[in-house]
Design an enzyme around this catalytic site. Structure first.
Site, PDB file in Angstrom:
ATOM      1  N   SER A 143       0.871  -1.186   0.000  1.00 20.49           N
ATOM      2  CA  SER A 143       0.000   0.000   0.000  1.00 20.49           C
ATOM      3  C   SER A 143       0.902   1.229   0.000  1.00 20.49           C
ATOM      4  O   SER A 143       2.086   1.126   0.361  1.00 20.49           O
ATOM      5  CB  SER A 143      -0.854   0.004   1.272  1.00 20.49           C
ATOM      6  OG  SER A 143      -1.471   1.260   1.480  1.00 20.49           O
ATOM      7  N   TYR A 156      -2.007  -1.039  10.435  1.00 17.42           N
ATOM      8  CA  TYR A 156      -1.958  -1.172   8.969  1.00 17.42           C
ATOM      9  C   TYR A 156      -0.641  -0.621   8.428  1.00 17.42           C
ATOM     10  O   TYR A 156       0.030  -1.259   7.615  1.00 17.42           O
ATOM     11  CB  TYR A 156      -3.157  -0.425   8.377  1.00 17.42           C
ATOM     12  CG  TYR A 156      -3.412  -0.660   6.904  1.00 17.42           C
ATOM     13  CD1 TYR A 156      -4.152  -1.761   6.481  1.00 17.42           C
ATOM     14  CD2 TYR A 156      -2.934   0.224   5.943  1.00 17.42           C
ATOM     15  CE1 TYR A 156      -4.406  -1.972   5.131  1.00 17.42           C
ATOM     16  CE2 TYR A 156      -3.185   0.022   4.593  1.00 17.42           C
ATOM     17  CZ  TYR A 156      -3.928  -1.073   4.190  1.00 17.42           C
ATOM     18  OH  TYR A 156      -4.174  -1.277   2.851  1.00 17.42           O
TER      19      TYR A 156
END
Ligand code: NAD
Length: 261
Positions: A143, A156
């Site tokens: 990401s 995350y």
């Protein structure tokens, strides 16, 4: 076609980005092992339709990527069913947003295990066979949050930074082999994972969902346009091609200039 006759395992492929990658792999001629959660009948329909429309073999496993032994079992099951594993796409991922001091420890543990440790266990299980057979492509769906941070995403961001670190180590350890390992770093992609953040934002700001989407996207992405899952799938296919032989240990942003800032 670069993956014709190859076998691809895509974790978390019953939805979103994983489903787009699995579909593109199948359409390009690879046998595909699907994985992920969801309604059993809907997944069976999806599996059957993909196999029929692409004319390849498509399997499915409900293995839980938060459990190390099930991750290794999924790799073994793929090799057993299809006789080999050539392309491993570590895609399964979950999200939870909260400030660090309010972040529930069990969500931290779940995100670290699903978004990071599962990739380690899958790579560990897949590498010996890839090296023995003389071909391998490992693609980790990281990401932009593997490159930069945002508030309320401690687990995350930590997991995705870790995944890019893991990608580099695997690329170094396989540098003299026909196995490559890279990470793809998307900005916002409109999947169920982000739709929940849009709903949260609409509630927080007291605005309609469409306005919440514009706010969420334009805050981070200069392009103000979401990334299409199919575009990520085409990049994954490219990484499987001979032209990408020397792309190794890279973290490739597809992010509307998010990380250019
Ligand atoms: P999604 O929610 O649409 O799909 C997630 C998939 O993972 C589903 O198939 C789900 O069943 C599966 N999954 C969840 N927990 C699992 C578990 N324990 N075991 C097995 N499967 C499990 O999400 P998405 O947006 O397609 O995300 C896919 C990947 O892309 C994730 O790693 C995510 O972090 C990453 N990513 C997404 C975005 C985005 O904006 N959507 C941006 C950057 C990176």
């Amino acid at each position: 076609m670069t993956v014709k006759g190859k076998v691809a395992l895509v974790t978390g492929s019953t939805s979103g980005i994983g489903l787009a990658i699995a579909t593109a792999m199948a359409q390009a001629g690879a046998d595909v092992m699907l994985n992920g959660f969801g309604d059993a009948a809907a997944i069976e329909t999806l599996r059957g339709n993909l196999a029929r429309s692409a004319g390849v073999r498509v399997g499915y496993s409900a293995a839980d990527m938060s459990k190390a032994e099930q991750v290794a079992g999924l790799v073994a099951e793929t090799e057993r069913q299809f006789g080999r594993l050539d392309v491993l796409v570590n895609n399964a991922g979950v999200q939870h947003t909260a400030n660090v001091e309010d972040f529930p420890p069990e969500r931290w543990e779940a995100i670290l295990s699903i978004n990071l440790s599962s990739s380690f266990y899958a790579i560990r299980a897949a590498l010996p066979g890839m090296k023995r057979r003389g071909f391998g492509r490992i693609i980790n769906i990281a990401s932009v949050h593997g490159l930069v941070a945002s508030v309320q995403k401690a687990a995350y961001v930590a997991a995705k930074h870790g995944l890019i670190g893991l990608t580099k180590v695997v690329a170094l350890e396989t540098a003299r082999t026909p196995v490559t390992c890279n990470a793809i770093c998307p900005g916002f992609v409109l999947t169920p994972l982000v739709e929940k953040q849009i709903l949260d934002r609409a509630q927080r700001d007291g605005v309609p969902q469409e306005e919440a989407k514009v706010r969420l996207l334009s805050e981070k992405m200069p392009s103000a346009e979401a990334v299409a899952p199919e575009a990520l799938a085409q990049l994954a296919l490219y990484l499987c091609s001979p032209a990408a032989d020397q792309i190794r240990g890279a973290a490739l942003p597809v992010d509307g200039a998010w990380t250019a800032q």
